[in-house]
Design an enzyme around this catalytic site. Structure first.
Site, short mmCIF file in Angstrom:
data_model
loop_
_atom_site.label_atom_id
_atom_site.label_comp_id
_atom_site.label_asym_id
_atom_site.label_seq_id
_atom_site.Cartn_x
_atom_site.Cartn_y
_atom_site.Cartn_z
N MET A 37 -16.65 -19.59 -56.75
CA MET A 37 -15.67 -18.71 -57.40
C MET A 37 -14.82 -19.53 -58.37
O MET A 37 -13.72 -19.11 -58.75
CB MET A 37 -14.81 -18.00 -56.37
CG MET A 37 -15.63 -17.08 -55.45
SD MET A 37 -14.74 -15.61 -54.90
CE MET A 37 -13.31 -16.35 -54.10
N ALA A 39 -12.42 -22.71 -59.86
CA ALA A 39 -11.32 -23.54 -59.36
C ALA A 39 -11.91 -24.70 -58.57
O ALA A 39 -11.54 -24.95 -57.42
CB ALA A 39 -10.36 -22.71 -58.50
N HIS A 44 -16.87 -28.57 -53.99
CA HIS A 44 -17.93 -27.90 -54.76
C HIS A 44 -18.87 -28.92 -55.41
O HIS A 44 -20.08 -28.72 -55.45
CB HIS A 44 -17.31 -27.07 -55.90
CG HIS A 44 -16.40 -25.96 -55.43
ND1 HIS A 44 -15.03 -26.07 -55.49
CD2 HIS A 44 -16.67 -24.75 -54.91
CE1 HIS A 44 -14.49 -24.94 -55.04
NE2 HIS A 44 -15.46 -24.13 -54.67
N LYS A 156 -17.71 -25.40 -45.03
CA LYS A 156 -16.31 -25.00 -45.01
C LYS A 156 -16.19 -23.50 -44.69
O LYS A 156 -15.38 -23.09 -43.88
CB LYS A 156 -15.68 -25.32 -46.37
CG LYS A 156 -14.38 -24.63 -46.68
CD LYS A 156 -13.25 -25.14 -45.82
CE LYS A 156 -11.90 -24.71 -46.37
NZ LYS A 156 -11.86 -23.44 -47.06
N SER A 192 -10.08 -27.08 -50.37
CA SER A 192 -10.14 -25.63 -50.63
C SER A 192 -9.39 -25.35 -51.92
O SER A 192 -8.36 -25.97 -52.20
CB SER A 192 -9.48 -24.87 -49.48
OG SER A 192 -9.21 -23.53 -49.87
#
Lengths: 287, 287
Positions: A37, A39, A44, A156, A192
């Site tokens: 998504m 950000a 990632h 996660k 996160s």
């Protein structure tokens, strides 16, 4: 001459995405996929690098999926920064960014729902009942759009990983689903996008969460009664400074069912969701 | 030397199916697919020939899908005759029969459901509420298993064709869905595996159904009020000798919604389901 990676190609339509993937496959390249998504953070990028180890070419998608947010949640404020994300992805070895619009994903007349029982029951679903319905549809779409050989998801979001794995198997989606271990900061806090919402004080509290989990995991592995393990962990999380605990629970590792005897007697996972101010954090680890 | 076609290869597992399809694609062949529940008749063979016109290689599946039958329906007695089906398929130009077992399609732990709103609402769903849920899942699975370029469905099951078309579009399944016109006997009766259940007397009655539909379609196209057109057709079907009419309705051709003004003002379809003894027949035609 420059040390900067070349600019990352961006596909904004399914047609453009498929044209590139088709071309790769014609040349015999295998394809890896990492849905996000945006950000993006180091967590990632670890997934992108893992996809790069497993396939010749890597597609990452950035799509803030409206159908997995409830009306009161943070869809409107969820961080969006495509240019920075593209630079990070290129540096991690991504070959194509797929960034569709909401209209491209959900055109007028869209009416199909996918629901996954089993691992989607309880935990997140008790607090975000809309969530896995939204995830299942968008992941089914993305997997069918990209047609990758392998897709990498973060541990996660462990319940999501189990739901997606189950759905892909049940619907025979021909992409292998792979989980990748959670990246943590130097204090053990799971990375996160939502950590960006935390104040300095909240960050200090958040960093205590993984310690509580690790301690509870040891007790659970030691065959202590899970009701007591979970109750103690719940209290410890509040004591650490969290305002509210949605759940902290030890479950079977594959289907996230409870252990019928109230003690761990097979592969297990401990999962948590807790609130710091307006920020909801989740984490999990193997038992 | 023999005029018989060579025996048709049969894949009983998804792995065997995919190995053959992968080999075809490696050689640059396109792939067409026709899903069936077996008990093949000329209507199915027309679909196979249509797939053969649209693709280099054709897969047909025979799978009597338990999840689209309700407990009181004819799952147990639905006709099964694989050897004869295989011979017919080979003669129509099919290259591979995919005939999985129920366990292969729905292994233990299967928990995923697919629901398609829009075209699945009303008509069949009013009388067989479980039906399109079962169809959507099995077709999603089969399409993902075969990975064909094109799949051909009969217009005989028109609502199903609209539901499958919508689902494939919504989930971005990369197979083009194509409808093929209904095959009829010399008296206009739509070919159906369930026609085999009819006695001679019932067959004579069944053959009157398409005439009633055609007459109602003309009235509907003539902008007569649909409430009256449908009421008259309902009465005519009973007068022809049917015991019961589940529905006879004129709907929008694409999403099967009702016409808000009660008259046809765009592409339309008339659809019927009616009973002869224990046999339920469906039919439809363009308005």
């Amino acid at each position: 001459m420059s040390d900067n990676p070349p600019p990352l190609p961006i596909a904004r339509t399914v047609e453009a995405l498929r044209a590139t993937v088709r071309d790769w496959k014609r040349h015999g390249f295998t394809v890896g996929f990492v849905p996000t998504m945006g950000a993006l953070h180091e967590g990632h990028l670890t997934l992108v690098r893992e996809a790069g180890r497993r396939a010749d070419k890597v597609v990452a998608s950035v799509f803030v999926n409206p159908t997995q947010f409830a009306a009161h949640e943070d869809l409107g404020t969820y961080p969006r920064r495509e240019a920075q994300d593209a630079t990070l992805l290129a540096g991690a070895g991504c070959d194509l960014l797929f960034a569709p619009t909401v209209d491209q994903m959900y055109p007028e007349g869209f009416v199909t729902a996918v629901s996954v029982g089993g691992p989607s029951q309880g935990l997140e679903t008790d607090f975000r009942p809309h969530f896995f319905g939204g995830v299942a549809v968008v992941v089914a779409k993305l997997l069918n759009q990209v047609q990758a050989d392998v897709a990498v998801f973060g541990e996660k979001d462990y319940q999501q990983l189990m739901v997606v794995t189950r759905m892909a198997r049940d619907l025979d989606i021909p992409t292998r689903i792979v989980g990748s271990p959670t990246e943590r900061d130097g204090h053990g806090l799971a990375l996160s996008s939502r950590n960006a919402y935390l104040s300095e004080d909240e960050l200090a509290i958040a960093r205590r969460l993984n310690g509580v989990l690790a301690e509870a995991a040891i007790k659970a592995a030691d065959k202590r009664p899970l009701a007591a393990v979970e109750r103690d962990a719940y209290a410890e999380i509040l004591k650490a400074g969290f305002q509210r605990v949605d759940y902290v629970a030890v479950r079977r590792a594959d289907d996230l069912a409870t252990f019928p005897n109230g003690v761990v007697d097979g592969p297990a996972r401990i999962l948590v969701a807790a609130w710091l101010g307006k920020t909801r954090l989740i984490d999990n680890m193997p038992v």
